[in-house]
Design a protein around this motif. Structure first.
Motif, PDB file in Angstrom:
ATOM      1  N   LYS A  58       0.845  -1.197   0.000  1.00  0.00           N
ATOM      2  CA  LYS A  58       0.000   0.000   0.000  1.00  0.00           C
ATOM      3  C   LYS A  58       0.878   1.242   0.000  1.00  0.00           C
ATOM      4  CE  LYS A  58      -3.845  -1.881   2.651  1.00  0.00           C
ATOM      5  NZ  LYS A  58      -4.572  -1.821   3.923  1.00  0.00           N
ATOM      6  N   ARG A  60       0.478   5.266   0.773  1.00  0.00           N
ATOM      7  CA  ARG A  60      -0.352   6.340   1.314  1.00  0.00           C
ATOM      8  C   ARG A  60       0.516   7.586   1.373  1.00  0.00           C
ATOM      9  NH1 ARG A  60      -3.253   2.937   6.105  1.00  0.00           N
ATOM     10  NH2 ARG A  60      -4.665   1.811   4.739  1.00  0.00           N
ATOM     11  N   GLU A  62       1.289   9.423   3.764  1.00  0.00           N
ATOM     12  CA  GLU A  62       2.124   9.491   4.959  1.00  0.00           C
ATOM     13  C   GLU A  62       2.956   8.242   5.211  1.00  0.00           C
ATOM     14  OE1 GLU A  62      -1.709   7.555   6.007  1.00  0.00           O
ATOM     15  OE2 GLU A  62      -1.227   9.358   4.887  1.00  0.00           O
ATOM     16  N   SER A  63       2.721   7.157   4.461  1.00  0.00           N
ATOM     17  CA  SER A  63       3.442   5.923   4.768  1.00  0.00           C
ATOM     18  C   SER A  63       3.349   4.901   3.642  1.00  0.00           C
ATOM     19  CB  SER A  63       2.888   5.299   6.050  1.00  0.00           C
ATOM     20  OG  SER A  63       1.562   4.863   5.830  1.00  0.00           O
TER      21      SER A  63
END
Length: 87
Positions: A58, A60, A62-63
């Motif tokens: 994944k 995202r 922020e991460s």
């Protein structure tokens, strides 16, 4: 739930007779030997294995989340389900 010896937590995605598929916030290097603590119903079972693969699962803002396939080195009695995991 699993914890990598270095202190990072990982989620167990799939547990089989030969190993485990983990989801974690840290990248694990293929070929590396890692020590795990498999946790279930308050019981902790140590396990050692070799990272077979690791990929980004994944993305995202922020991460990143990684999934890593781990092949166990020896038989580990996984608690809860009474499963014997051998590699």
């Amino acid at each position: 739930m699993a914890r990598i010896r270095s202190g990072y937590e990982a989620r167990i995605v799939n547990l089989s007779a030969g190993g485990v598929l983990l989801e974690t916030a840290v990248q694990l290097m293929p070929g590396a030997v890692i020590d795990l603590r498999l946790m279930s119903d308050g019981h902790v079972e140590p396990a050692r294995g070799r990272v077979v693969r690791c990929f980004v699962h994944k993305v995202r803002p922020e991460s990143l989340r990684y999934r890593a396939g781990i092949a166990f080195d020896r038989c580990v009695a996984a608690s809860g389900a009474g499963l014997c995991v051998s590699g």
